[in-house]
Design an enzyme around this catalytic site. Structure first.
Site, short mmCIF file in Angstrom:
data_model
loop_
_atom_site.label_atom_id
_atom_site.label_comp_id
_atom_site.label_asym_id
_atom_site.label_seq_id
_atom_site.Cartn_x
_atom_site.Cartn_y
_atom_site.Cartn_z
N ASP A 450 0.82 -1.20 0.00
CA ASP A 450 0.00 0.00 0.00
C ASP A 450 0.86 1.26 0.00
O ASP A 450 1.93 1.31 0.60
CB ASP A 450 -0.90 -0.01 1.25
CG ASP A 450 -1.84 1.16 1.31
OD1 ASP A 450 -2.72 1.25 0.43
OD2 ASP A 450 -1.70 1.99 2.22
N GLU A 503 1.04 -0.61 -5.16
CA GLU A 503 0.06 0.46 -5.40
C GLU A 503 0.87 1.75 -5.51
O GLU A 503 1.18 2.40 -4.52
CB GLU A 503 -0.95 0.56 -4.25
CG GLU A 503 -2.08 1.51 -4.58
CD GLU A 503 -2.46 2.41 -3.42
OE1 GLU A 503 -3.44 3.17 -3.57
OE2 GLU A 503 -1.80 2.40 -2.38
#
Length: 781
Positions: A450, A503
């Site tokens: 993330d 990401e």
């Protein structure tokens, strides 16, 4: 020499160590901060002059204050200075009497020296147990003396920790049940280099750490204590004396299990799970993920079916994912987090699956069930930042430790959290080992990392003057780059067949390039296997959100992705981020009446599954849920209830997703050459007036699949598209306008013959009837 106040008698040799007495009810959680200031009262004991073995005043003060770095050098049994016998010292707050019991069962009373200290000079050997008497308890308690054990952490472990290279850090730090010298208990180890002292507290000592100080193991900053008799399920924390002398109570950064939030204690845990996925693991590396079918169903476990535990989810989730045809699930963060509204993205327990849904072994059961159903398991991993909760990682030992020491680099401006100090070897080790831990201990098949962009740039969300450049004057965080490279290299080396996914929302060069290959900017690749294509997601959603009549002015938003499609190994994500915070669900983003919205969603998904790259779809979007996702309620499953009047509309979209996945798996042209420009060819990339996009995908043998997407709500007859001349006819293999999906039924059940009429720069062509708001896939007969 025996003190004058001692007495001796025999006790049975077979008496076994016991847990501390239940003369008071053990609290499930520790008492409040006020209790930290309590000083144990002086206790009664044998009368008479002080024992010659009494703890020296300096050691006494430091032990009571929690600032002693080596309690084992003072407490327990040690050879007497004159070489005859030994001296025994114990620190047992609240005890009224303590006796030493040697291996023969001989009991010798210790002198009560006040403040919970007991001591005696004994003529016998140094090995003994303690018989402790507490008020309100009929029988004294026979227990092992924790301060007689040598360190249970080896020199190699300490060396690797100091170097920041311990790839199995979870086996060295934290609470680990083990047997030492024939005695079973728990070894507690914690990294706290700035602490003046550390003590273990928990239900086993009524959250009073005075009697359980830990020893410092040299320059590594690791503190250690083996506590006999402490076993699985015990609650614990560390009581840390900060550099300023104040006390704090911290959960274990390496805890493998935690209390259910909002409670915050760590839990001693040991796995008893027997895996049944050996065949899955043995074949996981047979084919690289970027050359294999890879369609992902993104799930928030706590809200997918609210109220279900890990084991209950194991009964339903694998069956549902298999029915819809996805190859993988991606679990939003599973690691423990205090606030459910963060969806798991503000982690406090990096080594512990959230206890909201069960135990770590229960989570293993869920992963195993998915594997046995043939489904890979990815999980979101959050190494970019952590919350400021005072009982967790923030200023863990009284000073910045896990966070960066420079306030400009420590605080994350967007989320109010703290950023890891990626330049510190021990912190990098904590995170690299954590990535490995999830793959090895829980058989996770991949990590979606993330917020990578927030890690890579020193000026991320910061204004001028709020950041300082790197040593070369640039804005790249060189420490974060090295960390990501090390993490990827380590995880891939140790776990064949796994995949890491970034990401990453910028144009950083080489996210999925190997770490040993440098790019134009001089950086080696970050080493990820795949990267989320945020540009494709943003542009394509902008396009379908326009009225059909206006889409011709935004045609480039659907074609631009092919300019850079092979610059990285991409995943096309329609994730949770796109269906929350006022963005609306996928179907609600689209204009038009209800039929047009559903039709456009079907056409869009057909375009997405045919586009180069892997696919990811968030739960609820597979059946055209109209409302935004809420972690409190999860997907609107009632839309699929047979008694709901519009159930068929939602069932049709879900059936299409199942069909997309089935045809996709069976068509190597759609996944075999996702990272090879030779696997794609435009036919009509410029048909903006018609809202048509048509292209060919090829497998490794050169066999094509033709994908045609039409984003206008009209039927276009005799629409000519150029195709390779060597194929005499083409057959529809998927049409999103089929009636069974809720479409208007404009399909071509019979093969369409190739005509020798040139079109789109090709010598042959097809004449097709394009359904309204639909995607059609065809392949040669």
């Amino acid at each position: 020499m025996t003190p004058r106040s001692s007495s001796s008698r025999k006790i049975p040799k077979k008496a076994k160590p016991q847990k501390p007495p239940a003369f008071l009810p053990a609290p499930k959680e520790e008492p409040g901060e006020a209790a930290l200031a309590l000083t144990p009262a002086a206790t009664a004991g044998p009368a008479g002059a002080p024992s010659p073995a009494t703890v020296p005043d300096g050691d006494r003060r430091r032990l009571l204050a929690g600032t002693h770095h080596d309690p084992h050098a003072v407490l327990g049994a040690h050879p007497a200075p004159d070489g005859t016998g030994c001296v025994v010292r114990a620190l047992k707050p609240h005890a009224t009497a303590v006796a030493a019991v040697d291996e023969d069962g001989t009991r010798i009373e210790l002198h009560a020296d006040g403040d919970g200290f007991f001591s005696a000079a004994l003529p016998g050997p140094t090995r003994h147990r303690l018989l402790v008497t507490y008020p309100g308890r009929d029988e004294p308690l026979l227990c092992e003396e924790p301060y007689r054990f040598l360190p249970a952490l080896g020199d190699l472990d300490l060396h690797l920790i100091g170097e920041g290279r311990h790839e199995e850090l979870w086996r060295a730090l934290g609470a680990r049940i083990m047997t030492v010298d024939g005695v079973t208990g728990t070894r507690f180890t914690v990294w706290a280099p700035n602490a003046r002292g550390v003590r273990v507290i928990g239900g086993f000592n009524y959250w009073d750490g005075v009697g359980h100080p830990m020893r410092s193991l040299g320059a590594t900053g690791v503190w250690e204590l083996f506590l006999p008799g402490v076993g699985e399920g015990e609650l614990y924390k560390y009581e840390i004396t900060r550099p300023d002398g104040s006390l704090s109570r911290k959960a274990d950064p390496m805890a493998r299990r935690t209390e259910v939030p909002p409670a915050t204690a760590s839990v001693v845990d040991a796995s008893h799970y027997e895996w049944q996925d050996a065949d899955w693991l043995a074949h996981r590396a047979d084919r690289p993920p970027h050359e294999a079918p890879f369609s992902v169903y993104e799930v928030h476990l706590a809200s997918w079916r609210p109220g279900l535990t890990y084991r209950q989810l194991a009964e339903e989730l694998p069956a549902y994912v298999k029915e819809t045809g996805f190859t993988h699930v991606e679990l939003m963060p599973v690691a423990e987090h205090p606030f459910g509204g963060s969806w798991g993205y503000q982690v406090t327990g990096f080594y512990a699956p959230t206890s909201r849904l069960g135990t770590p072994d229960d989570f293993r059961f869920l992963v195993d069930a998915l594997h046995r159903a043939g489904i890979g398991v990815l999980m979101d991993w959050v190494p970019a930042h952590f919350p400021r909760d005072e009982w967790a990682l923030a200023e863990f030992d009284g000073l910045p430790l896990y966070e960066h020491g420079d306030p400009r680099r420590a605080a994350h401006p967007d989320w109010g959290t703290l950023v890891f100090d990626f330049g510190r070897t021990e912190v990098r080790n904590f995170l690299v080992a954590n990535a490995t831990y999830w793959c090895e201990e829980f058989h996770i098949d991949g990590l979606r990392v993330d917020a990578v962009a927030s890690m890579l740039y020193l000026d991320y969300s910061r204004e001028y003057g709020q950041w300082s450049p790197n040593v070369y004057g640039g804005r790249e965080d060189l420490d974060a780059v090295r960390f990501l490279q090390e993490m990827n290299a380590t995880v891939y080396r140790r776990n064949p067949g796994i995949v890491t996914v970034a990401e990453e929302s910028t144009a950083w060069d080489g996210v999925t390039r190997p770490t040993d290959q440098s790019g134009p900017g001089g950086f080696g690749g970050l080493g990820f296997g795949l990267k989320w294509n945020m540009g494709w997601m943003h542009d394509s959603l902008e396009y379908v959100a326009k009225e059909p009549v206006h889409r011709k002015y935004h045609h480039h938003e659907m074609t631009f992705s092919m300019v850079y499609a092979y610059s990285e190994n991409y995943v096309l994500p329609i994730s949770h981020d796109e269906v929350v915070h006022g963005k609306g669900s996928l179907v609600s983003k689209i204009p038009g009446d209800w039929w047009q919205r559903r039709a456009t969603v079907r056409a869009y998904l057909g375009f997405m599954w045919a586009h180069p790259g892997k696919q990811l779809l968030f739960m609820g979007q597979e059946f055209a849920q109209g409302s935004e996702w809420s972690e409190a309620s999860g997907p609107d499953w009632w839309l699929l209830d047979p008694d709901y009047p519009a159930q068929a509309d939602h069932r049709g979209v879900k059936d299409l997703v199942s069909e997309l996945n089935a045809v996709y798996r069976a068509a190597p042209a759609l996944w075999q050459r996702d990272t090879d420009p030779g696997g794609f060819s435009w036919i009509a990339g410029d048909a903006a007036e018609d809202n048509v996009l048509a292209f060919l995908r090829y497998d490794k043998e050169g066999a094509p699949l033709l994908a045609v997407s039409h984003f206008s709500p009209v039927v276009r007859e005799d629409y000519r598209l150029g195709v390779p001349e060597e194929f005499g006819a083409w057959q529809e293999v998927l049409n999103t306008d089929a009636e069974r999906f809720g479409g208007s039924g404009v399909t071509a059940p019979q093969p369409v013959k190739t005509e020798p009429t040139g079109a789109h720069g090709r010598p042959a062509s097809l004449r097709l009837t394009l359904p309204p708001l639909a995607t059609v896939w065809l392949r040669p007969v």
